[in-house]
Scaffold this active site. Structure first.
Site, PDB file in Angstrom:
ATOM      1  N   CYS A 113       0.884  -1.454   0.023  1.00  0.00           N
ATOM      2  CA  CYS A 113       0.164  -0.174  -0.047  1.00  0.00           C
ATOM      3  C   CYS A 113       0.992   1.456   0.005  1.00  0.00           C
ATOM      4  CB  CYS A 113      -0.702  -0.068   1.106  1.00  0.00           C
ATOM      5  SG  CYS A 113      -2.022  -1.480   1.306  1.00  0.00           S
ATOM      6  N   HIS A 241      -3.156   6.946   1.892  1.00  0.00           N
ATOM      7  CA  HIS A 241      -3.455   5.671   1.477  1.00  0.00           C
ATOM      8  C   HIS A 241      -5.060   5.248   1.838  1.00  0.00           C
ATOM      9  CE1 HIS A 241      -4.288   1.321   0.640  1.00  0.00           C
ATOM     10  NE2 HIS A 241      -4.104   1.025   1.979  1.00  0.00           N
ATOM     11  N   ASN A 271     -10.264  -0.136  -1.218  1.00  0.00           N
ATOM     12  CA  ASN A 271      -8.841  -0.118  -0.980  1.00  0.00           C
ATOM     13  C   ASN A 271      -8.116  -0.689  -2.241  1.00  0.00           C
ATOM     14  OD1 ASN A 271      -6.254  -0.836  -0.166  1.00  0.00           O
ATOM     15  ND2 ASN A 271      -6.763  -1.439   1.775  1.00  0.00           N
TER      16      ASN A 271
END
Length: 315
Positions: A113, A241, A271
């Site tokens: 990430c 993120h 995500n």
């Protein structure tokens, strides 16, 4: 050594949208359960005929077009991803082939990430050192390929997509548009976020990640601002993120960027791992929510428990 800047950005998402109601028909969950815990409403899902390099190439082509550049103007391609199926050729080489970029240095960066902000710093360093003239920096992930669709704690989180930036030397006399990176990791907590096994599957210790992100990361993000010669109040935008809205909102508040637009693309995109920061950043630019020259904090965190952040100037 004038440093580098982001000349343009671009993003791409697959056409198929998976709603919370769709997920409720697949696993024991509901729209209310998902929204109350992670804040996500929808996510985009790539089909079996849409590999990671195709997502990356679409985003990169848009960034090139926005910058007014041709493939031959690029001599470094960096792709941040953790969902590449094959070891070779890597995603960067495949993107270069799709776009017709002749003889670039082509490397993948796997910091999950935090991959895009690591790759952006690497491109900045390469341009500063004279090892590259112009770089394509791409974050692309197909998280639905590594998802256990029977696990309601993880399958509600993920989406697919890509975002890209063109990095080039800042003109003589112009302030650098990419600030110094602040990066690091907590290796002893690396198992808190995993993509492992055969077949590979995404898993995480959600509460551990939440506590770490909301307590340990705010001072690190503020230090990234200090390295750029700014205080959080100077920021016009914050792009964290896009892990979970319940992480993004308290983290942004604790950083203290009270005058900044905070990206909340996770609500619509889920995500998307390494894609999440460039995807959200590109959308803010496209919608005009931040303006050319505005200082924006990009801050990635997650797998390995790694983190990397830098202040950039909006293209």
């Amino acid at each position: 050594m004038n440093g580098s800047r982001i000349a343009a950005v671009g993003h791409y998402q697959p056409a198929k949208v998976l709603t919370n109601e769709d997920l409720a028909g697949m696993v024991d969950t509901s729209d209310e359960w998902i929204r109350s815990r992670v804040g996500i409403r929808t996510r985009h899902v790539a089909g079996p005929d849409e590999p990671v390099d195709e997502l990356a190439a679409h985003a990169a082509a848009k960034a090139l077009a926005s910058a007014g550049l041709a493939p031959g103007d690029i001599d470094l391609v960096l792709v941040a991803t953790s969902t590449a199926v094959d070891r070779s050729p890597n995603m960067a080489a495949r993107v270069a082939a799709r776009l017709g970029i002749p003889s670039p240095a082509a490397m993948d960066v796997n910091v999950v990430c935090a991959g895009f902000t690591h790759a952006l710093a690497t491109a900045d360093h390469a341009v500063r050192a004279g090892a590259a003239t112009r770089a394509l920096v791409i974050g692309a992930d197909k998280m639905t390929d590594v998802t256990d669709w029977t696990d309601r704690t993880t399958c509600v989180l993920v989406g697919d997509g890509a975002g890209a930036a063109v990095v080039e030397a800042a003109p003589a006399g112009e302030e650098a548009g990419i600030g110094p990176v602040l990066w690091g990791s907590v290796p002893e907590m690396g198992n808190a976020v995993r993509i492992e096994g055969t077949p590979s599957r995404f898993a995480q210790e959600g509460q551990s990640v939440y506590r770490w992100a909301t307590t340990q990361l705010p001072p690190i993000a503020r230090k990234a601002c200090e390295r750029a010669g700014l205080v959080p109040e100077d920021l016009a935008g914050v792009v964290l993120h896009q892990a979970n809205l319940r992480i993004i909102e308290p983290l942004a508040l604790k950083i203290g960027a009270v005058n900044a637009v905070v990206a909340r693309d996770v609500v619509d995109s889920g995500n998307t791992s390494a894609a999440s920061i460039p995807l959200a950043f590109s959308k803010l630019v496209e919608r005009g929510e931040i303006s050319a020259g505005d200082p924006v904090l990009l801050f990635g965190f997650g797998g390995n428990l790694s983190y990397a952040g830098q202040v950039v100037r909006c293209p």
